[in-house]
Structure formats: structure tokens, C-alpha cells
Write a protein that holds these residues in place. Structure first.
Motif, PDB file in Angstrom:
ATOM      1  N   LEU A 156     -15.823 116.330 -11.915  1.00  0.00           N
ATOM      2  CA  LEU A 156     -15.903 117.505 -11.316  1.00  0.00           C
ATOM      3  C   LEU A 156     -17.083 117.481 -10.197  1.00  0.00           C
ATOM      4  CD1 LEU A 156     -15.535 120.305 -14.199  1.00  0.00           C
ATOM      5  CD2 LEU A 156     -14.242 119.879 -11.953  1.00  0.00           C
TER       6      LEU A 156
ATOM      7  N   GLY B 153      -9.478 124.805 -11.621  1.00  0.00           N
ATOM      8  CA  GLY B 153     -10.723 125.039 -10.415  1.00  0.00           C
ATOM      9  C   GLY B 153     -10.093 124.297  -9.300  1.00  0.00           C
ATOM     10  N   GLU B 154     -10.406 124.849  -8.205  1.00  0.00           N
ATOM     11  CA  GLU B 154      -9.990 124.011  -6.776  1.00  0.00           C
ATOM     12  C   GLU B 154     -11.079 124.414  -5.659  1.00  0.00           C
ATOM     13  OE1 GLU B 154      -6.192 124.987  -5.447  1.00  0.00           O
ATOM     14  OE2 GLU B 154      -6.940 126.697  -4.620  1.00  0.00           O
TER      15      GLU B 154
ATOM     16  N   TYR C  68     -16.776 131.445  -8.361  1.00  0.00           N
ATOM     17  CA  TYR C  68     -17.888 131.283  -9.207  1.00  0.00           C
ATOM     18  C   TYR C  68     -18.649 129.868  -8.939  1.00  0.00           C
ATOM     19  CZ  TYR C  68     -14.399 127.906 -11.358  1.00  0.00           C
ATOM     20  OH  TYR C  68     -13.354 126.862 -11.483  1.00  0.00           O
TER      21      TYR C  68
ATOM     22  N   LEU D 106     -20.830 126.390 -10.190  1.00  0.00           N
ATOM     23  CA  LEU D 106     -20.990 125.356 -11.370  1.00  0.00           C
ATOM     24  C   LEU D 106     -22.473 124.887 -11.015  1.00  0.00           C
ATOM     25  CD1 LEU D 106     -17.783 123.418 -11.907  1.00  0.00           C
ATOM     26  CD2 LEU D 106     -18.736 125.490 -13.139  1.00  0.00           C
TER      27      LEU D 106
ATOM     28  N   ARG E 112     -15.628 115.838  -6.915  1.00  0.00           N
ATOM     29  CA  ARG E 112     -14.916 116.650  -6.520  1.00  0.00           C
ATOM     30  C   ARG E 112     -15.697 117.608  -5.638  1.00  0.00           C
ATOM     31  NH1 ARG E 112      -9.382 118.374  -7.899  1.00  0.00           N
ATOM     32  NH2 ARG E 112      -8.567 116.378  -9.506  1.00  0.00           N
TER      33      ARG E 112
ATOM     34  N   ASN F 266     -17.568 116.136  -2.574  1.00  0.00           N
ATOM     35  CA  ASN F 266     -16.828 115.155  -1.624  1.00  0.00           C
ATOM     36  C   ASN F 266     -16.774 115.411  -0.424  1.00  0.00           C
ATOM     37  OD1 ASN F 266     -14.875 113.426  -1.321  1.00  0.00           O
ATOM     38  ND2 ASN F 266     -13.041 114.701  -2.116  1.00  0.00           N
TER      39      ASN F 266
ATOM     40  N   ILE G  36     -22.320 123.841  -7.218  1.00  0.00           N
ATOM     41  CA  ILE G  36     -20.949 123.763  -6.592  1.00  0.00           C
ATOM     42  C   ILE G  36     -20.154 124.937  -6.812  1.00  0.00           C
ATOM     43  CG2 ILE G  36     -18.714 122.382  -7.119  1.00  0.00           C
ATOM     44  CD1 ILE G  36     -20.365 120.235  -8.143  1.00  0.00           C
ATOM     45  N   SER G  37     -19.605 125.464  -5.848  1.00  0.00           N
ATOM     46  CA  SER G  37     -18.721 126.487  -5.941  1.00  0.00           C
ATOM     47  C   SER G  37     -17.279 126.300  -6.111  1.00  0.00           C
ATOM     48  CB  SER G  37     -19.053 127.838  -4.589  1.00  0.00           C
ATOM     49  OG  SER G  37     -18.265 126.942  -3.600  1.00  0.00           O
ATOM     50  N   ALA G  38     -16.352 127.159  -6.755  1.00  0.00           N
ATOM     51  CA  ALA G  38     -15.226 126.942  -6.955  1.00  0.00           C
ATOM     52  C   ALA G  38     -14.132 128.216  -7.021  1.00  0.00           C
ATOM     53  CB  ALA G  38     -14.891 126.211  -8.133  1.00  0.00           C
ATOM     54  N   ARG G  39     -13.131 128.139  -6.976  1.00  0.00           N
ATOM     55  CA  ARG G  39     -11.862 129.128  -6.958  1.00  0.00           C
ATOM     56  C   ARG G  39     -10.914 128.568  -8.017  1.00  0.00           C
ATOM     57  NH1 ARG G  39     -11.579 132.985  -3.255  1.00  0.00           N
ATOM     58  NH2 ARG G  39     -13.040 132.960  -1.493  1.00  0.00           N
TER      59      ARG G  39
ATOM     60  N   VAL H 210     -11.338 135.637  -7.725  1.00  0.00           N
ATOM     61  CA  VAL H 210     -12.444 135.133  -8.605  1.00  0.00           C
ATOM     62  C   VAL H 210     -13.133 133.878  -7.938  1.00  0.00           C
ATOM     63  CG1 VAL H 210     -12.826 133.780 -10.574  1.00  0.00           C
ATOM     64  CG2 VAL H 210     -11.406 135.831 -10.784  1.00  0.00           C
TER      65      VAL H 210
ATOM     66  N   TYR I 288     -13.622 123.043  -4.669  1.00  0.00           N
ATOM     67  CA  TYR I 288     -15.180 122.729  -5.092  1.00  0.00           C
ATOM     68  C   TYR I 288     -15.880 122.490  -3.850  1.00  0.00           C
ATOM     69  CZ  TYR I 288     -13.299 122.193  -9.676  1.00  0.00           C
ATOM     70  OH  TYR I 288     -12.445 122.649 -11.096  1.00  0.00           O
ATOM     71  N   THR I 289     -17.149 123.152  -3.704  1.00  0.00           N
ATOM     72  CA  THR I 289     -17.736 123.041  -2.366  1.00  0.00           C
ATOM     73  C   THR I 289     -19.211 122.992  -2.771  1.00  0.00           C
ATOM     74  OG1 THR I 289     -16.057 124.490  -1.212  1.00  0.00           O
ATOM     75  CG2 THR I 289     -18.217 123.995  -0.183  1.00  0.00           C
ATOM     76  N   LEU I 290     -19.831 121.764  -2.278  1.00  0.00           N
ATOM     77  CA  LEU I 290     -21.270 121.920  -2.622  1.00  0.00           C
ATOM     78  C   LEU I 290     -22.172 123.058  -1.773  1.00  0.00           C
ATOM     79  CD1 LEU I 290     -23.357 119.779  -3.999  1.00  0.00           C
ATOM     80  CD2 LEU I 290     -23.667 118.621  -1.765  1.00  0.00           C
TER      81      LEU I 290
END
Lengths: 514, 512
Positions: free
Chosen positions: B231, B188-189, A176, A178, B234, B237, B178-181, A174, B191-193
Motif C-alpha cells: 500500500l 482503494g485506488e 480519505y 492514510l 502504491r 509510486n 497518502i490520500s486515496a479514493r 469518499v 493512492y497519492t503521496l
């Protein structure tokens, strides 16, 4: 088949555990066993409640052998290491389960439950793998291994494991996005947009010379969702509905996945690991431990190069060396009378004797190169105590009351350890009383160590062995901490000290001219 | 982007040279006076002057490379000083922007701080390039030519425009993408711009966007706002880190430039002061370490000139083919000053500077050591000779062939015969190991031992003294004489005080 135990062979009186009082036995403090048990259970007590095992000396030789076998197997460091890994894994499982219970948001709870099961499967399989390739010989470990290998092949376990793995893969896929703009959040699938940090690095590459300061803020991986994260998780679940509904079903189906035998093993094996860990640094310093031969009939006991375990542990942490001692009894010999200069290791010797027997009765290896020990029914100690003002008896009376209690309870299979009693009275009285008590002990045929300044006691009977603490022949103020089997000659030491201060008879005659 | 004004192929770095032997050298040659003149009160310039001086370089090519750059600087002094001022300003900007620790705790602040700083830097880089555009033709050295060409190539308008575009985008005016998994526990972790796609692009049906769900934080929900901003933090970051590091890399470039220009600016400062006193300076001719060349005219001690603020006596020297120079002669006849001028000229040559002389050429040396007699040191616990021997032993620990040792009245703390013998033993060993020695001594025995052996590689110099006992402060070739004219000095001291204390002085005179 009942639960397999690595501490108690089948048919042994495991139920005695229920009757063990939760506090330590009376003699623990006198023998220094309290220090040993407190230290070695310290890091494990909260999780495993091991102390109770150390409060229950075994009463039959077979049970002792059963434990000695397991302990010997665990001397194999690789095996001990893989069991520690297993324990850490089980610890993680419990932590994760507790967390899952405690949490509030559904996806968060379910996520941690899945995590706990995954850890469990991995931990159990890993242990089965290490056990199957290790050369274990003890009845206890072999039985457990057999059980475990059967368990991981069972459909119960296999189904659990496969379901867990599939769910984790699906959740890991998964991804996604934000879009955070002020207080508004949009959630959608990730669409292969480029990583901005890479773009930045590319643009400024020409200025790069060497490693730069790290500006990243370290964010701990969050465990618990807050309400914003929970809201996002809800929307992510709407983006990926299948994965999340199968997670829900999985949690309901597998609520009690933990196997009882595995859990028992996890606790009981700590008894061995704790003890081996405690003695490991001493072994590295060159001190020896051995598996004693234990008899419940023969009182020909002996130990070579033995020492006080609690003291050795403390000396080691202070960087000091440990002095070892030997002792033996043969034939009709039953009693050690220990005399000699103070601070020469007499009390240590008495403690060592008690510790050795107690540790042997737990099935543990004991300090020393070799040891042959007696399986006692009870240990009694009488060490000098602070005067208790609430006690209406005087000190002497108190000593006698305690001694009396001991003598009425002791049997021929008991061990009695006496340290400096009657020193509140005159030598004449002390000798008299001691003689009386000694006779009763000899009559009982119990094993005894008696530390005393009443040297006459040592020659009362040929069933008494005299042990003497010694000093360095060159400098009498230096203690060797060696306790030797030899006649109690209270004089030799006194002469040496006197000489040092030029106070021998001859010296004084020299100094005082007629 | 490399500066390369100090070396043809690598950057100059400040290595702090701090060791007891280095401190001896600094003290003995009074180098602090020189560095103060080079720094003109600026601590940074002082530091650079000091370390460049002490990080003496041993290859002729680099020395000539720096000489050419320095020549350019002397010809275009005001341009170089302006460029230096611009670089200093850029570095000050960074200090002001990051020094307040508050920024460093939140990635969002780090990101916006870095964007702001880089916006300023882009302007400064543009300005720096304009130096190249305007003045490159006035510079002829290889170092400056390469440097200016690099500025024009790497910092062209197209590149600066790309940077500005990124900086605009990173203000995140349209929100942060921001993407996340999902990590453990479905939290969530990673986190990437992300860089948003151009929204105008055409999409095939299978590229159609996923459904978009959204929600808003209630304006009164303070903890929600805080959670959301964490968030976002993160998310930015890693990118904030990359941008702040990029800003640092740009600062590093400015720092390297400042460091290397600082050396030349400090040289300019010294140049201005010496020429104002009417003292000559010249670019020296370096010879390989293995050769023995030492040829100078009008060689003087710049520290003495700077302190007395007047032109001082220069000396000539021809010590080609010599391994050992023994200087004897009148007290206060300028021997120590001469010895210092030799040491200072050597160090200045080896860091690529001009030297205090009308002309100068010498072989390079591996390292330079001084062993000067300590006169005033009263704190010593061990005996003076012990102390001297210990110091010499420390030097010997570090010595290699082709090093140079300057001795000033070494081992004079014991009687002449012993001192001479110790010195002779040591110096003979140095010569065997091809170490160049300049030795100022009063010890006739020591000097004579080399005189009688008639070695070709020994040069004897003497402080000149006129027949009336007056000193000229000239050092000339001459064999050692058995007296060092101590009496002259003695007399001078007592003559001036004779009027006040005639009896006492005559008493002391009669003693002799």
C-alpha cells in the motif's frame, strides 16, 4: 406471456432441445460439420452452451424462416456490433456477480455487487437504445425489442437504476488519507494536502529536456481486498457511515435483479452471432452466402457457386483460394453419381451437398450465390472407415451391414451420402452390389450423392445425374477441383495421363519398334 | 538548463551515421586514425569525435561559434579537462546507483534511491557552479560566457537549498501521508503521496480535523506487513516516479554537458599531438557553399603525420573559382595523400575544428563523398567495373548541388578509353549540377578532355618529380603529362631486388 425466444417461434417444438443427445450426430464427422461447429462455438461454448442448438435440425419450414429473418437482421453490422457490446456487458455482469459471491469481506462483496448491477443497467439500456433506432424486421427481434422497451420503463428497472447511480456517486466522493508509519496506520478524511509529485516536478522543471523514462510500477487495480485493506475499509466506513449503511440495505433489496427474458436473449442470440462471425472472413474473400429457399415437398434442388464450408475455412487460413461448384436436380432426378480422377474434389462435393442441407435446416445462410434445398427428415452417410479389428465382419460385410441399416431407416425425405464403398472387392462384385443398392435408393425416392469409381453406375437410370471431377486440359496432373455435370467417361483422363508419360497406344507403338 | 556549447540555440545530439557511403568515406580518408588520436583510448570520446566529424555542419555562424569555444578551450585546457572529469564522475554515480535492477521493482526503493542520488547531484551541481564562480572571467567565447552565466543564475544557493529541503522531507521520516479514493468493489485506488501541512498552523473551527482511527499490524503478521508495504508503495509510486525522472533530467543535463565537452576535449587531444610533432594548425575561414573558394598553405594529411610520428610535407593550393581539380602525375608522388588532406581539412572545418595547415579557407560543401579505387578487394562477385559503377550510382542517389566528391583513380579498372569516357560523362554532369570535384587520375584521355575545352573552372595539379625521378611529394600546378612515371616505380622495385634475382628482373624489364 412466456419467455420470448429468438431461436424458436411460439408454438414450435422447443422442448425437442431437451431430447438432443449432448454428442454430435453420426454424420457430423463425415460431412466436416464437426469442424465447423467446433470452430464457431469454440469461444462461446463455456458460457452459452451453443452446441446443442447446432445438433437440432429444424423440422418445419416456418421455424426455418423465423431464424432466417433474425439472421438477415443481424447482417446489419451496426446491429450485430451493438448486440456484441450487449453480450460483453452481460458477460461482465456475470463475472462481477460471481466475484461478489466468492469474496470474503463485506464491503468488498457489496462493492462488487453494486458494480454488477451498474453494469447490468447500463448494458440493458444501451441495447434498448440501439434496438429502438435500428430497422429490424424479423418477428423474433421485434418481439424482443417490444419487451425490452417495456422493461426499461418499468418501475422495477427505473428504481433499481436510480438507487445504483446514487450509491456510486456517493462512494466516488469518499476521499480519505492514510498515514503509514512502520506497522501503524492512521485513517482520516482528506484535507486538501498538496500532491507531492507536482511539487517535485516544479522544483526540477529547469532540467527537463525531453520525455523521461517511466519509473512508475504498474500496479493492477486490485479486485479483492486483503485483510489490511479490509481493516482500512472498515475504518473508512466509520468515517462515512451513511453511505455504507445504504449500500448494505441496497444489496439486500436487489438480490435477484436479473431479468429472465434478457438472459435468454443473451444466450440465444449467440447462435446467430457465432455463425455470422465464422463466415465473415470468407465473405471478405469474395465467397458468397445466401439464404436458401427450403421446401419439404419439391426435390428440384440447386446451388450455384457453392463450396465446402469447412474446407474453405481451412484454405482461407492457409491463404489458398477456394473453388466453387454448381449442381442441380430437376424433374425425377434424385441421385448424383460422382466419378473422375482422385483428389479431384469428389468427396468435397459430397460433403458440400450434405453441409448445405444441414445448415439450411438450422436456418443459416449457406455457401453459394443461390440455393434451393430440400427439408430432409434425416441425413445418412456412409464414408469409408478404418477397419475395426473388434468388428468380426469383414470389410465388405461391414459395408453391407451399414448400408442395410441405413436403408431400413431412410424414408423418401431422407438424404443419403455414400463415399467409395465396396472398393475392397472386385469391380465385378462392386458393380453388382452397387446396382442392387442403387435400385433400392431409387425406389425409396430419397436424395442421394454417391461417390464411386464404378462409372457404370452413372448410366443406370435417367433419374441419376453424372458428375465428374476434372483436370486441367493442358496438364492432366493439375486438378481444377471443378465437378461438372457430364457423362462419366473414365477414359479421357486416363488418355491424358498416358500421353504425358508417352504411354498411349500409339506412343508405345512408336517407342517399341517392330 | 541548456548547454549550447556546440550550437548557439540548440543541444548537440549524437546521431549514429552509419551507411555504406559513410563507411567508404571513413575508410578512404582513414578517419579512424584521426579519431583514435582524438580519443586516446576512450571509447566515448571516439564515438563523439566520430559523430561530430560526420555530422558536418553547413553554416558559417556555427562554425565560427565553435571555433571561439575551442579557442577558449585551448587557452584554458586544464580547467576544461577538470570540468569534464567532474561531469563524468556525476554520470558514473548514476550508473552505480541504478544499474542494480533490484531498486526498480519497488517504488519505496526508487524513491529512496532517487533521494540519495539527488543528494549527490546537488553537491556536484554546486561544484560545477563554482567553476563558473572561479573561472568565468578567463573565457571570452559567447558559448562559454552564456554557459557560465546560466550556471550562476539557475543554480544559485537559494535554489539548491530548496532542493535539499525537499530531499530531506522525502525521506518520509514522519511516515507517508497518502490520500486515496474508493475504486470498484470498494477497493482503494488513486493512492497519492501528499505533502503534510505545517502542523503548527492555526485552524478555524470549520477546518477542524476529522476523527482519526488507527490500527497496527501485529508484528507476527507477515502477510499483513507485506500488504501494508505494498500500500505504501502504491502511495509513493507517482512521487517516486517524479523524483527518479527528475534525477534523470539532472543526469541528462550532465550527459549533454559531457557530450559537448567531450568534443572539445577530443579536439584538445588532437591539438596536443599535432603541435608536439611540430605540425601547424590553424582556424580556417569558411565561405558560403555557393562560392568556390579553396586556398591553403602548408596543408598536410594529419593521419600520415600521426602514423609516421613525424612532420610531413605540406602543400599549397589556390583553387578559387574552380569546380574541378584534376590531379595527375607521378606514382607515389603524394597525390592520394594530398587528396585525403583536402577531404580531412574540409570535414574538420565543417565541424568547427582547426585544420591541418598554416592557413586555410574554403567554401563549405553540402556533403562530402569519396570514390576511391578499390585495389585489394577480392571478395567481389561482380566485375570490378560493375562494382565501381554501382558505388558511383549509390553516391549519385545522395548527391545534391554544392556537394563535393573526391575521386581517386576511379574507373581505372577498365581500359583507358572506356574509363576516361565514363569518367568524363560523370564529371561533366557533376559540373552541370554545381558539384565540386577533386579527381586524382592516371587517365590522360580523361584529363586531356577537360584541358582542351579550356574551361576556367578547372584546375590542373601534378605530383612533382625531379629530373632524376625522385619524388618530392609536392603537388604543384601543372597540366597532365602523358606518362605517369610508372616505370620509375617499377624500376625502383626491381632495382632493390636486382641483386637477388637479376635474371628474372632483367627478363621482365626486357618485356617492357
Amino acid at each position: 406471456m412466456g419467455v420470448i425466444s429468438v431461436l424458436f417461434p411460439e408454438g414450435s417444438k422447443r422442448e425437442l432441445l431437451q431430447k438432443v443427445p449432448p454428442s454430435e450426430p453420426d454424420f457430423f464427422v463425415d460431412l466436416g460439420l464437426d469442424q465447423i461447429v467446433n470452430t464457431l462455438t469454440a469461444s462461446r461454448e463455456e458460457e452459452y452452451h451453443l452446441r446443442v442448438f447446432f445438433f437440432l435440425p429444424l423440422q418445419d419450414i416456418e421455424a426455418i424462416r423465423y431464424r432466417q429473418e433474425v439472421m438477415r437482421d443481424l447482417e446489419d453490422e451496426n446491429l450485430a456490433e451493438s448486440i456484441k457490446t450487449f453480450s460483453q456487458g452481460m458477460h461482465a455482469v456475470r463475472t462481477q456477480l460471481a466475484l461478489s459471491k466468492k469474496l470474503y469481506y463485506k464491503h468488498n462483496k457489496e462493492g462488487w455487487f453494486l458494480e454488477a448491477v451498474a453494469t447490468y443497467c447500463e448494458t440493458v439500456e444501451k441495447l434498448a437504445h440501439s434496438l429502438s433506432s435500428s430497422a429490424i424486421q424479423s418477428r423474433g427481434l421485434c418481439a424482443f425489442r417490444e419487451y425490452l422497451l417495456g422493461y426499461i420503463r418499468s418501475s422495477r428497472f427505473v428504481t433499481l437504476k436510480e438507487a445504483t447511480e446514487k450509491l456510486r456517486r456517493d462512494l466516488a466522493d469518499v476521499e480519505y488519507c492514510l498515514i503509514i508509519d512502520g506497522g501503524r496506520v492512521k485513517v482520516r478524511r482528506y484535507e486538501q494536502e498538496a500532491d507531492y509529485s507536482k511539487e517535485i516536478e516544479k522544483t526540477f522543471a529547469k532540467f527537463r529536456k525531453d520525455a523521461a523514462k517511466d519509473y512508475k510500477i504498474q500496479y493492477p487495480q486490485r479486485v479483492e481486498m486483503n485483510h489490511v485493506e479490509a481493516k482500512i475499509a472498515e475504518l473508512v466506513a466509520r468515517l462515512f457511515p451513511e453511505v455504507f449503511s445504504s449500500l448494505e440495505a441496497y444489496c439486500a433489496e436487489n438480490a435477484d435483479f436479473l431479468d429472465g427474458t434478457v438472459a435468454t436473449f443473451d444466450r440465444e442470440i449467440q447462435f446467430y452471432l457465432a455463425y455470422l462471425e465464422y463466415i465473415a472472413p470468407l465473405r471478405r474473400k469474395g465467397l458468397q452466402f445466401c439464404y436458401p429457399e427450403v421446401s419439404d415437398t419439391c426435390k428440384d434442388i440447386c446451388a450455384h457457386e457453392t463450396f465446402d464450408l469447412a474446407l474453405a475455412y481451412r484454405l482461407m487460413s492457409e491463404g489458398k483460394t477456394v473453388v466453387t461448384n454448381d449442381f442441380f436436380l430437376q424433374g425425377q432426378e434424385r441421385v448424383f453419381v460422382v466419378s473422375g480422377p482422385n483428389q479431384g474434389g469428389k468427396t468435397t462435393f459430397a460433403r458440400t451437398f450434405g453441409q448445405l442441407h444441414y445448415l439450411a435446416s438450422l436456418g443459416c445462410p449457406v455457401p453459394g450465390k443461390v440455393a434451393r434445398l430440400f427439408l430432409f427428415d434425416r441425413i445418412f452417410t456412409h464414408f469409408e472407415r478404418e477397419e475395426d479389428i473388434k468388428n468380426l465382419h469383414g470389410k465388405l460385410e461391414d459395408d453391407l451391414v451399414r448400408m442395410h441399416t441405413i436403408l431400413t431407416q431412410a424414408t423418401s425425405k431422407s438424404i443419403i451420402i455414400i463415399n467409395e464403398i465396396f472398393n475392397s472387392t472386385t469391380l465385378h462384385d462392386a458393380l453388382l452390389l452397387s446396382r442392387e443398392i442403387m435400385e433400392r435408393i431409387l425406389q425409396l425416392d430419397a436424395l442421394c450423392v454417391w461417390v464411386t469409381f464404378v462409372v457404370e453406375l452413372a448410366s443406370l437410370s435417367d433419374r441419376i445425374v453424372s458428375m465428374v471431377s476434372t483436370v486441367s486440359p493442358d496438364n492432366p496432373s493439375v486438378r481444377t477441383y471443378k465437378i461438372l455435370r457430364k457423362p462419366a467417361d473414365g477414359l479421357a483422363f486416363a488418355l491424358l495421363i498416358a500421353e504425358k508419360y508417352r504411354l498411349t497406344r500409339d506412343q508405345i507403338k512408336e517407342r517399341i519398334k517392330p | 538548463m541548456k548547454v549550447f556549447l556546440m550550437f548557439r540555440d540548440h543541444n548537440f545530439t549524437l546521431k549514429k551515421q552509419r551507411s555504406p557511403l559513410v563507411e567508404e568515406l571513413v575508410k578512404d580518408l582513414e578517419l579512424a586514425v584521426l579519431w583514435e588520436a582524438m580519443a586516446l583510448g576512450d571509447d566515448y570520446l571516439y564515438e563523439v569525435a566520430r559523430e561530430a566529424f560526420l555530422a558536418s555542419c553547413g553554416d558559417i555562424e556555427t562554425i565560427l561559434y565553435r571555433q571561439k569555444v575551442l579557442e577558449d578551450c585551448i587557452r584554458n585546457a586544464s580547467i576544461v579537462r577538470d570540468m569534464y572529469a567532474l561531469v563524468v564522475k556525476a554520470i558514473e554515480m548514476r550508473k552505480r546507483s541504478y544499474l542494480s535492477g533490484i531498486f526498480s521493482r519497488y517504488p519505496s526503493s526508487i524513491l529512496s534511491g532517487a533521494v540519495g542520488l539527488l543528494e549527490v547531484f546537488v553537491e556536484m551541481l554546486r561544484e560545477l557552479r563554482s567553476f563558473a564562480d572561479r573561472y568565468a572571467h578567463r573565457f571570452t567565447s559567447e558559448g562559454f560566457t552564456r554557459f557560465f552565466t546560466m550556471l550562476q543564475e539557475e543554480l544559485d544557493d537559494a535554489y539548491l537549498a530548496i532542493v535539499e529541503e525537499h530531499l530531506r522531507e522525502l525521506r518520509l521520516k514522519r511516515g507517508a501521508l497518502i490520500s486515496a479514493r474508493l475504486g470498484r468493489g470498494n477497493v482503494g485506488e488513486e493512492y497519492t503521496l501528499r505533502k503534510p501541512r505545517d502542523s503548527r498552523g492555526w485552524r478555524a473551527p470549520w477546518q477542524r480535523r476529522s476523527p482519526v482511527y488507527s490500527f497496527s499490524i501485529d508484528p507476527r503478521d507477515e502477510s499483513g506487513a507485506k500488504a501494508l508495504s505494498e500500500l505504501r508503495d502504491r502511495g509513493v509510486n507517482i512521487a517516486a516516479n517524479a523524483l527518479a525522472q527528475s534525477a534523470d533530467h539532472v543526469v541528462n543535463f550532465f550527459e549533454s554537458l559531457r557530450l559537448e565537452l567531450a568534443f572539445y576535449v577530443s579536439c584538445l587531444n588532437l591539438y596536443d599531438q599535432l603541435t608536439a610533432l611540430g605540425e601547424p594548425v590553424t582556424f580556417p575561414v569558411p565561405f558560403p557553399k555557393e562560392e568556390r573558394k579553396h586556398l591553403a598553405s602548408g596543408l598536410y594529411d594529419p593521419c600520415l603525420a600521426l602514423v609516421t610520428k613525424k612532420k610531413v610535407v605540406g602543400n599549397d593550393l589556390d583553387a578559387c573559382g574552380k569546380d574541378l581539380i584534376i590531379i595527375t602525375g607521378a606514382n607515389q608522388g603524394g597525390k592520394s595523400t594530398f587528396l585525403r588532406s583536402i577531404g580531412i581539412a574540409q570535414l574538420m572545418m565543417q565541424c568547427g575544428m582547426f585544420v591541418p595547415a598554416e592557413s586555410f579557407g574554403a567554401n563549405l560543401c553540402e556533403r562530402l563523398f569519396t570514390h576511391f579505387r578499390r585495389r585489394e578487394d577480392t571478395t567481389l562477385k561482380s566485375g570490378k567495373l560493375d562494382e565501381e559503377l554501382k558505388r558511383m550510382s549509390d553516391i549519385v542517389d545522395e548527391l545534391t548541388p554544392n556537394a563535393m566528391v573526391l575521386c581517386n583513380e576511379s574507373f581505372a579498372s577498365t581500359n583507358e578509353r572506356e574509363g576516361s569516357e565514363i569518367a568524363r560523362q560523370i564529371v561533366s554532369a557533376f559540373l552541370d549540377r554545381r558539384i565540386k570535384v577533386v579527381f586524382v587520375t592516371h587517365q590522360y584521355e580523361f584529363a586531356r578532355s577537360f584541358l582542351v575545352s579550356k574551361m576556367d573552372n578547372v584546375l590542373f595539379l601534378r605530383a612533382e618529380r625531379e629530373s632524376n625521378g625522385k619524388r618530392t611529394f609536392k603537388i604543384v600546378e601543372g597540366e597532365p603529362l602523358q606518362t605517369s612515371y610508372g616505370e620509375d616505380v617499377y624500376r625502383k622495385v626491381f632495382e632493390t631486388s636486382e641483386n637477388e634475382l637479376p635474371e628474372k628482373s632483367s627478363l621482365q624489364l626486357s618485356w617492357r
